[in-house]
Design an enzyme around this catalytic site. Structure first.
Site, short mmCIF file in Angstrom:
data_model
loop_
_atom_site.label_atom_id
_atom_site.label_comp_id
_atom_site.label_asym_id
_atom_site.label_seq_id
_atom_site.Cartn_x
_atom_site.Cartn_y
_atom_site.Cartn_z
N GLU A 1 2.26 -10.92 0.50
CA GLU A 1 2.57 -9.51 0.72
C GLU A 1 4.09 -9.32 0.70
OE1 GLU A 1 1.79 -6.20 4.29
OE2 GLU A 1 1.39 -8.32 4.61
N ASP B 1 0.83 -1.20 0.00
CA ASP B 1 0.00 0.00 0.00
C ASP B 1 0.87 1.25 0.00
OD1 ASP B 1 0.97 -0.35 2.58
OD2 ASP B 1 -0.73 0.65 3.50
N ASP C 1 1.28 -17.94 -5.21
CA ASP C 1 1.91 -16.75 -5.79
C ASP C 1 0.86 -15.98 -6.57
OD1 ASP C 1 3.64 -14.85 -6.80
OD2 ASP C 1 4.46 -16.16 -8.36
N HIS D 1 2.05 -8.87 -3.48
CA HIS D 1 0.94 -7.92 -3.28
C HIS D 1 1.53 -6.50 -3.24
CE1 HIS D 1 -2.96 -6.48 -1.92
NE2 HIS D 1 -2.32 -5.76 -1.02
#
Length: 966
Positions: free
Chosen positions: A733, A354, A724, A675
């Site tokens: 992540e 993020d 994956d 991610h």
């Protein structure tokens, strides 16, 4: 206990499917072919939670009386303006599915079910419209899928609830979507090899082991072949039985006796052959730099330039006040906090996939990068981390590149300090950004979360560590960091239990309600840097003192006590030798537990929880536990710990039951879909895959996100709970703290690779000569001494020790036989001695002492300050201050101090770092205006509030000298 709450990465709604998209699915007749397979998760809401359902900003959702009820805002113009759905729904083209749900609304109204692609180009596979009544009714339809998901990206099912002028409430229950032939994850993850190896490289001269998956109870013949297919070694495996962590029946293959360097080797047992691997050191040494490059890739507030990362990984700067960003230059607190100020928090590293920046995770990350350097400088190879070694913009500034990279985060951590000394827990966007979103495309307002004790202690620890590392490299920055650390530590002591109320609205929660470990870590750093008695008392009275928090599970952002132990064991300080020995013994004791565990495992992962499960971020814990093995080798020189390090590194590089290298770009089957909002090739082919040198979070056998639930069997063994996939954030992540663990480990492995095994030295070096003093000034002295000797592992460096009564404090550590000390107090008596350290980290007796008195302080220049108020109103003012160097000596930095005569409080400042305690104001130079030649000037300014009466300050100092007022 999981390392983060499952809600850490809850997704927001994906962009709505466009109404104009043609319907490509068709209703069909018939029944589903696999009635037991429900593709909707949590369709009964019996848990009381709505996870993993999502909704967009026009819809709020909650579980009420066992149903999921959605309140839809009034005035939505189109059906797709209000969405409620699930992502990651898998389908098989040509197979039949039946969708069923119960629903009712507060008033009769239409709605639609839409099934299709949840990522660009958002192809719609089916749209089915319904009319809802005010009593619960069951709705059902059957259709044939025309697309394969996840092969065509992320499948999505959502309800279109908009297009109504009035607010409405719709409740759902018993939602199911049944059909298809494949079990969850079937066919998505490639089958594992039966011969599992480190897919990258085994180091010549060291242990070389592999794992065979076989139910045979007798030894099996293995064959090692070179890249030409020629057999170069053979042997027999050792049966080990069923491995609890993987469920595999395993054998051990040990081919350590073969030691010819080369590339493209393979191991075979019968018809089963491993991935190729090298016997070499080049790739291990390259990993040292790729793992550190992760941090430049994820910098905030600076363009990521193609000349350093290549065209595919370059991107514009994020969050620098360029639209659509709201920017990080003046970030307010969340509205409910009413803090009354904004902070300039540009810079730092984006935490994970993020765009948030978190002090409690940035703390351990920055600390590990800095400790990588500090350990190398004290007992390793610091030259490999020097200026010009990394591909970053600062690579030619005369400072070790690893410190330049770490400083990018340290500066951010310092900026997160509130005026009262406490530190804000985190800052991030008001909403989660969708995948993919480049940082410069984030449109949301950024907010500061509340301050808390955990964040305050994280910053204090890292700032204290930074103060000693930069003491001679950049004295001004060192002083700034130490002042921030002192202020933060005092604030934490005054607020010892200000627990951050974890929230995940737009960013990770990072809640932690046990803070004794953070207090211990911070006290260890403060004492090591300053030598002050109060920090020593806090340190030695902690329940964590002398390695008490070390355990087989390992350390991470929530468990930071061992970080303090590492500092105390490595960095010279004033603790008794017996205490340091006890800390080192704690490391070797836990390292022995890791070795015993590895010996029992089919796959060498030094990591253990109470129930044998694997947590979110298990690979980060494996890396940190491998660092414990490395430190045990540093402290003892014993080869068994070194072999344990390389075996455990092999687990991360492919010797695991998934046959994945968990380090991107390393190995024939390296993970690539971490991610991440920019490394999002799986969602947008124009974007790159995960950058080389990045560590995946790895297997997670506890709570898993919806994609992991759909792609990983529910009954997976702990080491096999992995896929994956970019959306499977609970297993794939990527984060700064896991990569800082990898970077520390990779540097150690590169340093030790290919060298001669160290001598197991048990004899300390001889005593060095007494230091002779010269070049004495008001603030410094040069000391020179005759060398010590050590016949076994050699003299590595010398500690310059200051004696104050019975206490000893290490002033600096050098590799030669002279040291120039700075930062001493004028007209002050000092007593110095020298202690030698050898390659096994053993220390000599202290040399004879030398007494030195520094010279009195003689001012070498003057200063002038012009203070003017450019604007004033009933409750505030805007003022500017011009600082002029009227002396004959240039300033490399400056600190301005003055006191307000009234109740003025600075609310915002510019062109300097401003702090205020009571009436006292301090301003230190920014990075660009610290150098002032004789006659040179710079102007700074601030806004301030007051209670209705404003009087100008009258006395100013710069760098401790009184200034004339212009």
């Amino acid at each position: 206990m999981t390392s983060r709450p499952l809600s850490r990465w809850r997704r927001p709604a994906i962009v709505a499917l466009a109404a104009a998209m043609a319907m490509s699915g068709a209703l069909a007749t018939g029944t589903a072919q696999a009635a037991e397979y429900n593709r909707i998760l949590n369709g009964t809401f019996d848990s009381g939670s709505t996870d993993p359902w999502w909704s967009n900003g026009e819809v709020s959702r909650a579980v009420v009386n066992g149903e999921m009820c959605a309140t839809v805002a009034a005035g939505t113009g189109n059906p797709w303006d209000a969405l409620l759905g699930q992502n990651g729904v898998p389908f098989e083209s040509g197979q039949s599915y039946t969708m069923t749900f119960d629903a009712y609304a507060t008033a009769s109204r239409p709605m639609a079910v839409v099934i299709g692609q949840g990522v660009p180009p958002y192809q719609e596979m089916l749209k089915q419209e319904f009319q809802l009544g005010t009593t619960k009714q069951r709705h059902s339809f059957t259709f044939t899928a025309t697309m394969d998901f996840p092969d065509a990206g992320s499948g999505q099912m959502n309800f279109h609830l908009g297009g109504q002028s009035a607010e409405s409430r719709i409740c759902f229950d018993n939602v199911s979507l049944i059909g298809g032939l494949k079990a969850p994850g079937e066919g998505y993850t490639p089958p594992a090899k039966k011969v599992q190896v480190n897919q990258v490289a085994y180091v010549p001269g060291l242990s070389k082991q592999a794992t065979l998956v076989s139910t045979a109870t007798t030894p099996q013949t293995w064959v090692l072949k070179n890249s030409s297919g020629t057999t170069v070694a053979t042997g027999e495996s050792t049966p080990k039985g069923v491995d609890a962590a993987s469920g595999d029946s395993t054998h051990l293959i040990d081919f350590s006796s073969f030691d010819t360097a080369g590339a493209g080797y393979t191991l075979s047992v019968g018809a089963e052959t491993s991935f190729p691997f090298d016997i070499a050191t080049d790739e291990i040494k390259k990993l040292r730099y790729d793992s550190l490059a992760y941090f430049y890739h994820n910098r905030s507030g600076i363009p990521i330039d193609a000349q350093y990362v290549g065209t595919q990984y370059s991107r514009p700067a994020g969050h620098i006040d360029v639209a659509p960003n709201k920017g990080d230059s003046a970030v307010p607190c969340r509205a409910h906090l009413n803090c009354g100020y904004t902070l300039d928090v540009r810079g730092g590293w984006y935490d994970a996939g993020d765009h948030g920046k978190y002090v409690v995770n940035g703390g351990i990350s920055a600390w590990q990068v800095l400790n990588t350097y500090e350990r190398a400088k004290l007992i390793g190879d610091a030259a490999a981390l020097g200026d010009g070694k990394m591909a970053i913009p600062e690579r030619s500034n005369g400072v070790p590149d690893i410190l330049d990279e770490a400083r990018w985060e340290v500066e951010f951590l310092l900026k997160m300090q509130a005026p009262d000394g406490m530190v804000h827990h985190k800052m991030h966007s008001e909403q989660w950004t969708g995948l993919p979103t480049r940082p410069d495309q984030d449109p949301y307002q950024r907010y500061l979360s509340a301050t808390g004790t955990a964040a305050t202690l994280n910053m204090a620890a890292v700032a204290a560590q930074s103060a000693r590392i930069w003491k001679t490299i950049d004295p001004a920055f060192s002083a700034k960091a130490q002042a921030a650390a002192v202020k933060a530590y005092a604030a934490a002591k005054a607020n010892p239990d200000k627990i951050f109320n974890s929230d995940d609205s737009g960013g990770g929660g990072y809640g932690d309600d046990v803070l004794t470990d953070e207090f211990y870590w911070a006290a260890a750093e403060m004492f090591t840097t300053t030598g002050e008695a109060s920090y020593r008392t806090d340190l030695t009275s902690s329940p964590h003192f002398k390695g008490k928090s070390l355990n087989p599970r390992g350390y991470d952002w929530q468990s930071t006590g061992p970080l303090g132990d590492i500092t105390l064991a490595l960095v010279p300080n004033g603790l008794p030798d017996a205490d340091i020995a006890a800390i080192k013994s704690a490391f070797t004791a836990v390292a022995d537990q890791h070795l015993a565990q590895i010996a029992d495992l089919g796959y060498p992962a030094p990591y253990r929880t109470g129930d044998g499960g694997y947590e979110w971020g298990s690979n980060g814990l494996v890396a940190n536990n491998t660092a414990v093995l490395a430190l045990a080798h540093d402290f003892t020189g014993q080869a068994k710990y070194r072999d344990g390090v390389y075996n455990a590194l092999g687990y991360l590089l492919g010797r695991n039951p998934m046959s994945y290298s968990y380090v991107a770009g390393y190995g024939d089957r390296a993970f690539k879909n971490g991610h991440h909002r920019f490394w999002a090739n799986q969602l947008d082919p124009a974007l790159p895959v995960t950058a080389p040198g990045t560590l995946s979070g790895g297997p997670n056998s506890y709570g898993r996100d919806s994609h992991a639930q759909r792609l990983v069997p529910a009954d997976c063994k702990p080491q096999k709970c992995y896929v994956d996939h970019i959306q499977a954030y609970t297993v794939n992540e990527v984060t700064i703290n896991w990569n800082s663990a990898l970077a520390w480990l990779a540097n150690w492995a590169a340093e030790k690779a290919g060298g001669t095994p160290p001598v197991e030295d048990t004899t300390p070096p001889s005593t060095p000569g007494a230091p002779a003093a010269s070049d004495i000034t008001a603030t410094g002295v040069k000391l020179t001494w005759s060398a010590a000797s050590d016949a076994e592992s050699g003299v590595r460096n010398y500690d310059v020790v200051a004696l104050d009564g019975g206490a000893q404090r290490v002033v600096t550590t050098v590799s030669g036989t002279s040291a120039t000390l700075t930062g001493l107090k004028p007209d002050t008596a000092y007593t110095f001695a020298i202690v030698a350290r050898n390659g096994a980290n053993l220390t000599s007796a202290a040399s004879q002492t030398t007494a030195v008195r520094t010279k009195p302080d003689t001012p070498t220049g003057g200063c002038k300050v012009t203070y003017s108020v450019s604007s004033s109103w009933s409750s505030g003012l805007t003022a500017s201050v011009t600082i002029t160097n009227t002396g004959t000596t240039a300033w490399n930095s400056w600190t301005l101090k003055f006191a307000f005569p009234g109740d003025q409080k600075i609310t915002h400042g510019w062109s300097a770092d401003w702090t205020q305690t009571g009436a006292a104001v301090t301003a230190t130079n920014a990075s660009w205006n610290g150098n002032l030649a004789p006659g040179g000037s710079t102007s700074v300014g601030f806004n301030a509030s007051h209670g209705g009466q404003n009087t100008d300050p009258t006395a100013f100092t710069v760098n401790g000298q009184s200034c004339t007022k212009g």
